[in-house]
Design a protein around this motif. Structure first.
Motif, PDB file in Angstrom:
ATOM      1  N   ASP A 223      -1.870  10.178  -6.293  1.00 45.21           N
ATOM      2  CA  ASP A 223      -2.030   9.587  -5.827  1.00 45.21           C
ATOM      3  C   ASP A 223      -3.414   9.411  -4.674  1.00 45.21           C
ATOM      4  O   ASP A 223      -3.952   8.257  -4.106  1.00 45.21           O
ATOM      5  CB  ASP A 223      -0.664   9.932  -5.069  1.00 45.21           C
ATOM      6  CG  ASP A 223       0.820   9.329  -5.688  1.00 45.21           C
ATOM      7  OD1 ASP A 223       0.920   9.738  -6.682  1.00 45.21           O
ATOM      8  OD2 ASP A 223       1.507  10.141  -5.199  1.00 45.21           O
ATOM      9  N   LEU A 224      -3.947  10.569  -4.905  1.00 49.04           N
ATOM     10  CA  LEU A 224      -5.014  10.984  -4.255  1.00 49.04           C
ATOM     11  C   LEU A 224      -6.107   9.659  -5.303  1.00 49.04           C
ATOM     12  O   LEU A 224      -7.802  10.053  -4.378  1.00 49.04           O
ATOM     13  CB  LEU A 224      -5.407  12.523  -3.700  1.00 49.04           C
ATOM     14  CG  LEU A 224      -3.814  12.889  -3.366  1.00 49.04           C
ATOM     15  CD1 LEU A 224      -4.310  14.977  -2.338  1.00 49.04           C
ATOM     16  CD2 LEU A 224      -3.999  12.047  -1.719  1.00 49.04           C
TER      17      LEU A 224
ATOM     18  N   LYS B 147      -8.753   8.859  -2.478  1.00 54.13           N
ATOM     19  CA  LYS B 147      -8.833  10.134  -0.947  1.00 54.13           C
ATOM     20  C   LYS B 147      -9.602  11.599  -1.783  1.00 54.13           C
ATOM     21  O   LYS B 147      -9.143  12.861  -1.491  1.00 54.13           O
ATOM     22  CB  LYS B 147      -7.667  10.212   0.153  1.00 54.13           C
ATOM     23  CG  LYS B 147      -7.355   9.042  -0.010  1.00 54.13           C
ATOM     24  CD  LYS B 147      -6.359   9.261   0.991  1.00 54.13           C
ATOM     25  CE  LYS B 147      -5.647   8.413   1.473  1.00 54.13           C
ATOM     26  NZ  LYS B 147      -4.163   8.929   2.862  1.00 54.13           N
ATOM     27  N   ALA B 148     -10.435  11.530  -2.574  1.00 55.00           N
ATOM     28  CA  ALA B 148     -11.038  12.577  -3.273  1.00 55.00           C
ATOM     29  C   ALA B 148     -12.444  12.228  -3.395  1.00 55.00           C
ATOM     30  O   ALA B 148     -13.048  11.553  -3.740  1.00 55.00           O
ATOM     31  CB  ALA B 148      -9.798  13.054  -4.568  1.00 55.00           C
ATOM     32  N   MET B 149     -12.849  13.910  -3.744  1.00 60.51           N
ATOM     33  CA  MET B 149     -14.641  13.765  -4.114  1.00 60.51           C
ATOM     34  C   MET B 149     -14.958  13.899  -5.148  1.00 60.51           C
ATOM     35  O   MET B 149     -14.163  15.232  -5.430  1.00 60.51           O
ATOM     36  CB  MET B 149     -15.424  14.590  -2.456  1.00 60.51           C
ATOM     37  CG  MET B 149     -16.990  14.290  -3.243  1.00 60.51           C
ATOM     38  SD  MET B 149     -17.885  15.250  -1.599  1.00 60.51           S
ATOM     39  CE  MET B 149     -17.198  17.346  -1.859  1.00 60.51           C
TER      40      MET B 149
ATOM     41  N   TRP C 158       0.935  -1.110   0.192  1.00 59.52           N
ATOM     42  CA  TRP C 158       0.065  -0.141   0.008  1.00 59.52           C
ATOM     43  C   TRP C 158       0.716   1.220  -0.009  1.00 59.52           C
ATOM     44  O   TRP C 158      -0.047   2.117  -0.703  1.00 59.52           O
ATOM     45  CB  TRP C 158      -0.927   0.267   0.834  1.00 59.52           C
ATOM     46  CG  TRP C 158      -2.248  -0.997   0.926  1.00 59.52           C
ATOM     47  CD1 TRP C 158      -2.678  -0.945  -0.145  1.00 59.52           C
ATOM     48  CD2 TRP C 158      -2.390  -1.642   2.180  1.00 59.52           C
ATOM     49  NE1 TRP C 158      -3.846  -2.248   0.271  1.00 59.52           N
ATOM     50  CE2 TRP C 158      -3.860  -2.375   1.713  1.00 59.52           C
ATOM     51  CE3 TRP C 158      -2.849  -1.409   3.514  1.00 59.52           C
ATOM     52  CZ2 TRP C 158      -4.741  -2.720   2.313  1.00 59.52           C
ATOM     53  CZ3 TRP C 158      -3.347  -2.423   4.216  1.00 59.52           C
ATOM     54  CH2 TRP C 158      -5.114  -3.304   3.547  1.00 59.52           C
ATOM     55  N   SER C 159       2.125   0.798   0.644  1.00 59.03           N
ATOM     56  CA  SER C 159       2.340   2.173   0.438  1.00 59.03           C
ATOM     57  C   SER C 159       3.698   2.514  -0.697  1.00 59.03           C
ATOM     58  O   SER C 159       3.871   3.622  -0.707  1.00 59.03           O
ATOM     59  CB  SER C 159       3.778   2.143   1.730  1.00 59.03           C
ATOM     60  OG  SER C 159       4.536   1.102   1.011  1.00 59.03           O
ATOM     61  N   HIS C 160       3.361   2.250  -1.987  1.00 59.58           N
ATOM     62  CA  HIS C 160       3.909   2.758  -2.632  1.00 59.58           C
ATOM     63  C   HIS C 160       3.033   2.413  -3.814  1.00 59.58           C
ATOM     64  O   HIS C 160       2.703   1.391  -3.998  1.00 59.58           O
ATOM     65  CB  HIS C 160       5.395   2.008  -2.875  1.00 59.58           C
ATOM     66  CG  HIS C 160       6.115   2.514  -2.405  1.00 59.58           C
ATOM     67  ND1 HIS C 160       6.545   3.566  -2.172  1.00 59.58           N
ATOM     68  CD2 HIS C 160       7.047   1.546  -1.876  1.00 59.58           C
ATOM     69  CE1 HIS C 160       7.861   3.561  -1.393  1.00 59.58           C
ATOM     70  NE2 HIS C 160       7.916   2.157  -1.388  1.00 59.58           N
ATOM     71  N   ILE C 161       2.946   3.226  -4.962  1.00 57.21           N
ATOM     72  CA  ILE C 161       1.927   3.249  -6.424  1.00 57.21           C
ATOM     73  C   ILE C 161       2.881   3.085  -7.057  1.00 57.21           C
ATOM     74  O   ILE C 161       3.738   3.631  -7.529  1.00 57.21           O
ATOM     75  CB  ILE C 161       0.621   4.304  -6.423  1.00 57.21           C
ATOM     76  CG1 ILE C 161       0.181   4.388  -4.771  1.00 57.21           C
ATOM     77  CG2 ILE C 161      -0.231   3.906  -8.020  1.00 57.21           C
ATOM     78  CD1 ILE C 161      -1.049   5.774  -4.701  1.00 57.21           C
TER      79      ILE C 161
END
Length: 189
Positions: free
Chosen positions: A134-135, A140-142, A18-21
């Motif tokens: 990344d978000l 993590k975005a609307m 999870w820590s890297h995309i």
């Protein structure tokens, strides 16, 4: 005892993944919009051609301050984001409008009467170019679809696209297949 060690090992491996995309490995991937409270949370509002995207300021700050969690290819030195950080530290809601990445020069000229349209938003949006994906990837975005004016509740798609002369990029697509963000992975000739 072995069961507990196995669980800890699996947990550690999942946290590492999870820590890297790694955008180079993505061919097609689903992502979703989250619901953010825009009244009580410090928000950055970014208007794109086909969508309005809301990000928490704290999430953006975290990505700037913790570059280890990001793809090293897209991580810039912290000094690069100094203007963006000062903007994020303001107490007011931030509203940016992207006239550069979504519109062609002809569309900008038609809207503004000149193709030399510039304002301060451009520098901040350039700083956000590799932070916001990344978000979006991590939901993590609307995201509000401009056609319907409603929060997108359906799954959206990150899709790898081969462009002209060897260029490869990722498109972040709404359910109606309209692009809300793209990032260049490989420049062509």
């Amino acid at each position: 005892m072995t069961k507990q060690i196995l669980i800890i090992l699996l947990l550690a491996l999942s946290i590492e993944s999870w820590s890297h995309i790694d955008y180079d490995k993505i061919r097609r991937k689903k992502f979703y919009s989250s619901e953010l409270d825009t009244t009580s949370t410090d928000i950055l509002r970014l208007e794109k051609k086909h969508a309005i995207i809301y990000f928490k300021k704290s999430d953006i700050k975290e990505l700037i301050n913790n570059p280890v969690s990001r793809d090293s290819k897209f991580t810039l030195p912290k000094e690069v984001h100094s203007d963006l950080e000062s903007l994020l530290n303001s107490s007011e809601q931030i509203r940016l409008r992207d006239w550069w990445y979504d519109y062609t020069e002809e569309e900008r000229k038609r809207m503004f009467g000149s193709d030399d349209y510039k304002n301060k938003d451009k520098n901040h949006i350039e700083d956000l170019y590799y932070i916001c994906p990344d978000l979006l990837h991590d939901s993590k975005a609307m995201i509000i679809d401009k056609e319907t004016g409603k929060i997108v509740t359906e799954k959206m798609l990150i899709k790898r696209v081969n462009g002209l002369m060897g260029t490869i990029y990722l498109d972040f697509l709404l359910p109606n297949k309209k692009s809300i963000w793209n990032i260049v992975l490989v420049l062509g000739e």
